[in-house]
Scaffold this active site. Structure first.
Site, mmCIF file in Angstrom:
data_model
loop_
_atom_site.group_PDB
_atom_site.id
_atom_site.type_symbol
_atom_site.label_atom_id
_atom_site.label_comp_id
_atom_site.label_asym_id
_atom_site.label_seq_id
_atom_site.Cartn_x
_atom_site.Cartn_y
_atom_site.Cartn_z
ATOM 1 N N GLY A 237 138.442 -13.071 31.530
ATOM 2 C CA GLY A 237 137.553 -11.933 31.312
ATOM 3 C C GLY A 237 136.115 -12.373 31.119
ATOM 4 O O GLY A 237 135.817 -13.572 31.046
ATOM 5 N N GLY A 239 132.017 -12.271 29.391
ATOM 6 C CA GLY A 239 131.300 -12.179 28.128
ATOM 7 C C GLY A 239 131.654 -13.252 27.114
ATOM 8 O O GLY A 239 132.299 -14.258 27.410
ATOM 9 N N CYS A 264 141.399 -19.077 30.737
ATOM 10 C CA CYS A 264 139.957 -18.822 30.697
ATOM 11 C C CYS A 264 139.552 -18.127 29.399
ATOM 12 O O CYS A 264 139.601 -18.740 28.340
ATOM 13 C CB CYS A 264 139.530 -18.056 31.947
ATOM 14 S SG CYS A 264 137.750 -18.205 32.278
ATOM 15 N N GLN A 268 140.038 -19.324 25.365
ATOM 16 C CA GLN A 268 139.013 -19.341 24.323
ATOM 17 C C GLN A 268 139.436 -18.493 23.118
ATOM 18 O O GLN A 268 139.235 -18.889 21.960
ATOM 19 C CB GLN A 268 137.692 -18.846 24.906
ATOM 20 C CG GLN A 268 137.147 -19.741 26.010
ATOM 21 C CD GLN A 268 136.136 -19.043 26.902
ATOM 22 O OE1 GLN A 268 135.811 -17.865 26.704
ATOM 23 N NE2 GLN A 268 135.646 -19.756 27.900
ATOM 24 N N GLY A 308 131.288 -19.379 31.293
ATOM 25 C CA GLY A 308 129.997 -19.776 30.737
ATOM 26 C C GLY A 308 130.087 -20.161 29.278
ATOM 27 O O GLY A 308 129.080 -20.538 28.668
ATOM 28 N N HIS A 348 141.384 -21.820 36.280
ATOM 29 C CA HIS A 348 142.182 -20.742 36.869
ATOM 30 C C HIS A 348 143.304 -21.315 37.736
ATOM 31 O O HIS A 348 143.079 -21.668 38.896
ATOM 32 C CB HIS A 348 141.297 -19.828 37.726
ATOM 33 C CG HIS A 348 140.438 -18.911 36.925
ATOM 34 N ND1 HIS A 348 140.680 -17.570 36.813
ATOM 35 C CD2 HIS A 348 139.342 -19.157 36.174
ATOM 36 C CE1 HIS A 348 139.759 -17.013 36.033
ATOM 37 N NE2 HIS A 348 138.942 -17.966 35.635
ATOM 38 N N GLU A 350 145.669 -19.801 39.152
ATOM 39 C CA GLU A 350 145.949 -18.932 40.303
ATOM 40 C C GLU A 350 144.913 -19.126 41.398
ATOM 41 O O GLU A 350 145.111 -18.687 42.541
ATOM 42 C CB GLU A 350 145.981 -17.467 39.859
ATOM 43 C CG GLU A 350 144.647 -16.747 39.794
ATOM 44 C CD GLU A 350 143.716 -17.244 38.700
ATOM 45 O OE1 GLU A 350 142.503 -16.974 38.775
ATOM 46 O OE2 GLU A 350 144.203 -17.902 37.752
#
Length: 372
Positions: A237, A239, A264, A268, A308, A348, A350
Site C-alpha cells: 500500500g 504512504g 511491502c 512495515q 519509499g 514484491h 508477485e
C-alpha cells in the site's frame, strides 16, 4: 505537440511535451527502473500521490490492455517518460499509452532528459513536483510544488482500501495461451488486509490453495479472529506505514494466534506491531532489478520493489530475525518471527512486473498454514 513543464520543489525545472491528459498534477516525483510493465506500475495502489518517472527511455511500445491492470484504475497521479511511442506493437494491446492516460485523466510529460532527472532525484532525494500543460511559468509551478504536502505522516492506505469485504477465488488467468492448469484446491481460508493491494497478489494466494476474503484496512482483530481463518495476509500500500490508523495494534493482536504473511507496507506494519520503527528513505526502491540476499540460505534473488519507507533494523533486534537484506544499501528486506508463525518481505514476490525469483514465498505461507 502541446508544451508541458515539470517543476520540482527545489527549484529544478524541465520543459517537454504533454503526454496524456491536459491540465496540472501535483505529487511526489519518484523513479522506477523497470524496462517494462508501465501499466502494472501505474495501476499499483502503492503509487497514490506519486508522479512516476520511468528511467528506461522507451515507453508505450506495447500499448495498454485490460489484462495488465493491477487494480481498476491508475493510482499514480502523473507520468514522466523520455519517449512515448505513438504506435503500439503487441497483439494484446487495445489502445496507446497516450490514449490510456487521457482516458483516465492522468497528466504526463515526455521529451525531457529523464537520465538527468533520475540522477537529480538520486542525489537530492524524492520530492514534491508539479506537471502542467497549462501554466508554463516555472517560478509559479515551483512555488506550488513547495506548498504541496509530502508523504511523511500521510495515511494513504485507508483511503485506497476496499470499503466492503469481498471474497476472491480466481487463480492466475491464462493471458498468454499457456497450458491449462488444473483448478487449485482451496484448502485455506485467508483474511487479506487491503492497504492498497495488487490484484496479482490475490491470484497467487489462490494458486497455492487460498480462499481469500479481502477486508478494509480498519477491520478489527476481533472481527478477523471470529472467522477462524487459517492465515492473515498483510498487503502492500501507499504512504507512511506509521500513519495507518491503528494498523500496528491490530496486527499485534493477531500475532501468535494465526500465521501471518506481510508484503511491502504489510511488512512495515508488522515491524511496527513488534515495537519497531520505520523511516523515510532518500529516494526509495522502485524497479524490477533489486538484489536481495536471503540470510538463511545465502541465495540472492532479483526482486521487484516499490517503496519509499523502510524498517529500522536496530529497532527490531530481539523482536524479529532479519531474514533478507538489500545488497545495494543493506536495508531490511525481510523479517521472520518463528514463534509467532509470521514472516514478511519488503519486496514484491508477485512482481507484476518483474522477475519470478521470489514467488515461492506464497507456497511458504501455505506450508506454514498447513503446519509443515
Amino acid at each position: 505537440m502541446k508544451r508541458a513543464v515539470l517543476a520540482l520543489a527545489d527549484g529544478t525545472t524541465f520543459e517537454g511535451r504533454a503526454l496524456g491528459a491536459s491540465g496540472e498534477t501535483v505529487g511526489e516525483v519518484v523513479f522506477n527502473t523497470s524496462m517494462t510493465g508501465y501499466q502494472e506500475i501505474l495501476t499499483d495502489p502503492s503509487y497514490v500521490g506519486q508522479i512516476v518517472t520511468m528511467a528506461y527511455p522507451e515507453m508505450g511500445n506495447v500499448g495498454a490492455n485490460p489484462g495488465d491492470q493491477e487494480s481498476q484504475k491508475p493510482h499514480a497521479v502523473g507520468m514522466i517518460v523520455r519517449n512515448s511511442s505513438e504506435q503500439h506493437s503487441n497483439w494484446r494491446a487495445e489502445e496507446t499509452l497516450d490514449v490510456y492516460l487521457k482516458r483516465h485523466g492522468i497528466v504526463g510529460i515526455e521529451g525531457i532528459d529523464t537520465r538527468r532527472l533520475v540522477r537529480h532525484v538520486r542525489t537530492h532525494g524524492a520530492q514534491m513536483g508539479v506537471i502542467s500543460t497549462e501554466d508554463h511559468s516555472p517560478a509559479a509551478l515551483v512555488e506550488r510544488a513547495r506548498a504541496a504536502r509530502g508523504m511523511e505522516g500521510l495515511d494513504l492506505a485507508t483511503g485506497v482500501s476496499t470499503q466492503e469485504p469481498y471474497l476472491f477465488t480466481a487463480p492466475t488467468p491464462n493471458l498468454l495461451g499457456e497450458a491449462v492448469r488444473p483448478a487449485p484446491e482451496l484448502r485455506f481460508d485467508v483474511i487479506a488486509y487491503d492497504y492498497g493491494l495488487k490484484r496479482s497478489m490475490l491470484h497467487f494466494l489462490v494458486d497455492v490453495g487460498c480462499r481469500v476474503k479481502v477486508v478494509p484496512a480498519g477491520t478489527t482483530a476481533e472481527a478477523v479472529l471470529a472467522e477462524k481463518p487459517h492465515g492473515i495476509f498483510l498487503a502492500n500500500g501507499p504512504g507512511d506505514p506509521a500513519a495507518v490508523k491503528g494498523a500496528d495494534k491490530v496486527v499485534a493482536a493477531l500475532l501468535g494466534k494465526v500465521p501471518v504473511f506481510g508484503i511491502c507496507l504489510g511488512h512495515q506494519i508488522l515491524a511496527l506491531a513488534l515495537g519497531g520503527r520505520t523511516y523515510k528513505m532518500k529516494f526509495g526502491h522502485r524497479g524490477a532489478n533489486q538484489p536481495v540476499k536471503d540470510l538463511t540460505t545465502g541465495k540472492v534473488e532479483i526482486t521487484s520493489q516499490n517503496h519509499g519507507f523502510a524498517v529500522d533494523d536496530a529497532s527490531v533486534k530481539g523482536k524479529a530475525l532479519v531474514s533478507h537484506i538489500n545488497l545495494n544499501d543493506g536495508t531490511v528486506e525481510g523479517l521472520s518471527i518463528p514463534d509467532a508463525r509470521a514472516f514478511s518481505v519488503q519486496y514484491h514476490p508477485e512482481a507484476s512486473p518483474g522477475p519470478h525469483d521470489a514467488r515461492y514465498l506464497f507456497s511458504r505461507f501455505a506450508k506454514l498454514m498447513a503446519g509443515e
